[in-house]
Structures are given as structure tokens and as C-alpha cells.
Write a protein that holds these residues in place. Structure first.
Motif, PDB file in Angstrom:
ATOM      1  N   UNK A  13       0.856  -1.185   0.000  1.00 33.02           N
ATOM      2  CA  UNK A  13       0.000   0.000   0.000  1.00 33.02           C
ATOM      3  C   UNK A  13       0.891   1.234   0.000  1.00 33.02           C
ATOM      4  N   UNK A  14       0.836   2.027  -1.057  1.00 33.37           N
ATOM      5  CA  UNK A  14       1.696   3.210  -1.149  1.00 33.37           C
ATOM      6  C   UNK A  14       1.072   4.460  -0.540  1.00 33.37           C
ATOM      7  N   UNK A  15      -0.080   4.307   0.107  1.00 39.68           N
ATOM      8  CA  UNK A  15      -0.752   5.462   0.717  1.00 39.68           C
ATOM      9  C   UNK A  15       0.075   6.024   1.879  1.00 39.68           C
ATOM     10  N   UNK A  16       0.120   7.336   2.002  1.00 42.65           N
ATOM     11  CA  UNK A  16       0.817   8.012   3.102  1.00 42.65           C
ATOM     12  C   UNK A  16      -0.145   8.324   4.257  1.00 42.65           C
ATOM     13  N   UNK A  17      -1.399   7.975   4.094  1.00 46.20           N
ATOM     14  CA  UNK A  17      -2.421   8.294   5.093  1.00 46.20           C
ATOM     15  C   UNK A  17      -2.459   7.179   6.143  1.00 46.20           C
ATOM     16  N   UNK A  18      -1.663   7.338   7.213  1.00 45.25           N
ATOM     17  CA  UNK A  18      -1.556   6.304   8.242  1.00 45.25           C
ATOM     18  C   UNK A  18      -2.464   6.613   9.431  1.00 45.25           C
TER      19      UNK A  18
END
Length: 261
Positions: A13-18
Motif C-alpha cells: 500500500x503506497x498510501x501516506x495516510x496512516x
């Protein structure tokens, strides 16, 4: 974005929204110190804090371990954050996250490893050129691949530093695993055929976290136990005094090295 795959470990998952971060969970703040060192030996770390001007700038609690201090060390005029290393990739990643949240953009870890080449002596220094990803944590930071590769520039700077100090070293692949009780004879032979000269439990993850955040990282690995034989050899230290002296000297090398890469 995450896409379902046959095996969950491949679902990068390359999303930066952790949901959770070191900044929020551990209350880490950027304190403007760019250099960080991770030491897996608590005794040598405490000795460093005693022998050099130091102050506590944070504490790591929980995680099933006793609370450990994060030190700011004035190392010959340069401030370096000194963090306790914790065995295993998930907590290794958390330690990296701590240092990055506190402002570090150049990090060196120092710790021993199992050797897959019996000619590498106890405390002999190893330069990892890449890490075989046989753990799980790195796959949450970098898309699946067989290895985590390292900057040729950083490798060269480390080799130049060791050479300038007349410190012998060997170069090769390291094998990062989550299951040290599953280091079977066949697995060891496969890794040796692949070019691995040592085995540990954090390097691939350290490298993946560094790549994810765009920071510089290198690990001062040194020889510990030996798996290059019919039976495992723990290669014990001659004495507790020898162990601490050697590990402290290796930590001092790491403190110098982080300023060179």
C-alpha cells in the motif's frame, strides 16, 4: 492504493495516510538533530551516555520491554541521537520511525549477526551490500522485491571510512529473517548460494524504512554466532569485560561513521 493479491504480504500500500505515527503515539518532536545511531547493546549505550556529555530527550515504553532512554550525545562537538535497538523487524521499524520523527536524516545501526561464512571472526566487520527480504515488515514500506539494495555511494563511503581507520571488513549480502528458529540447513545453503555471508533480523526493514522516508542509512554489522557448520556455534565471548569493551569500541566506530555517510 492497495490491490488484493494471492498472498497478503504482496499487497503493498503506497498510501501516506496512516492511522498511527511516532509523532502522535510516542509524542516525538523534531528537535533538529540530523544524526542518529541505533545500538543493540544496552550496556555499551549506557557507557557512551556516561563517558560523553549527554541528556535524555525521550523514552521508549511498552512493546513488552523495560523503558529505555533515548540520549542526545555530544560526540566530539556534534549532537547525535542514540537509541536502543530492539531485536526483530517490527520494533526495528518503530525505532527508525522514532529517530526520523525527531529529525534524523542520517542513521547508522550497530549490532551483531550470525555468520554464514566461518572465516568471518567474532566481531569482524561486515559491509552489507543488500538484504534478502525474508521478513515481513519491509513489505509495508517498499514494494515487493527479492532484496533491499543500498546506495553504492553510501557503501563506498563506509568502505573508505573503514580503510582510513585500518579496520578490516568483508562485503556481501545479508539475510534478514523473522524466524531464527527456522534457520534450517537447507535455508542456510540456499542463502549461501545466493551470496549471503550473514543473517540477522532487522537490516532489510531498516533499509526499507530509510527508502520510504528518503533518509540515509547504513548498518555496522559484526560477526556473532556461526551457522556455517554442521552444528550451530554460539562463539561465546571470553569474558563479560571483553564483550563490553569490544561492543563499546564498535559503538564509537558507528558514532564516527554516521558523520561520514
Amino acid at each position: 492504493m492497495i490491490i488484493k493479491q494471492k498472498f497478503p504480504i504482496l499487497e503493498y500500500d503506497d498510501s501516506k495516510d496512516v492511522k498511527i505515527s511516532a509523532k502522535e503515539l510516542e509524542k516525538r518532536e523534531n528537535i533538529g538533530i540530523k544524526y542518529g545511531v541505533i545500538d543493540f547493546c544496552s550496556d555499551s549505550r549506557e557507557l557512551m551516555a556516561k563517558n560523553y556529555p549527554s541528556k535524555i530527550v525521550g523514552t521508549l515504553k511498552g512493546c513488552g520491554i523495560a523503558p529505555v532512554n533515548i540520549y542526545e550525545i555530544d560526540f566530539n562537538g556534534t549532537k547525535i541521537l542514540l537509541h536502543q535497538g530492539i531485536i526483530g523487524s517490527p520494533l526495528a521499524a518503530a525505532v527508525m520511525e522514532d529517530l526520523i520523527a525527531m529529525g534524523c536524516d542520517t542513521i547508522v545501526a550497530v549490532g551483531d549477526c550470525g555468520v554464514l561464512d566461518k572465516t568471518i571472526k567474532r566481531a569482524g566487520i561486515i559491509v552489507p551490500t543488500a538484504a534478502v527480504r525474508s521478513e515481513g515488515t519491509s513489505y509495508h514500506y517498499v514494494a515487493p522485491s527479492r532484496t533491499i539494495d543500498y546506495s553504492s555511494d553510501i557503501i563506498q563511503k563506509a568502505c573508505d571510512f573503514y580503510t582510513s581507520k585500518n579496520i578490516p571488513f568483508v562485503k556481501g549480502l545479508t539475510w534478514t529473517t523473522d524466524g531464527f528458529y527456522r534457520e534450517t540447513e537447507d535455508a542456510v545453503k540456499l542463502r549461501q548460494q545466493e551470496g549471503c555471508i550473514c543473517v540477522e533480523m532487522e537490516n532489510a526493514t531498516f533499509g526499507a524504512v530509510a527508502q520510504y522516508y528518503g533518509v540515509k542509512f547504513f548498518q555496522l554489522l559484526y560477526g556473532g554466532d556461526c551457522l556455517d557448520a554442521e552444528t550451530w556455534d554460539s562463539r561465546p565471548w571470553c569474558s563479560p569485560e571483553e564483550r563490553l569493551k569490544t561492543k563499546y569500541e564498535l559503538l564509537k566506530i558507528a558514532m564516527e561513521l554516521v558523520l561520514k555517510i
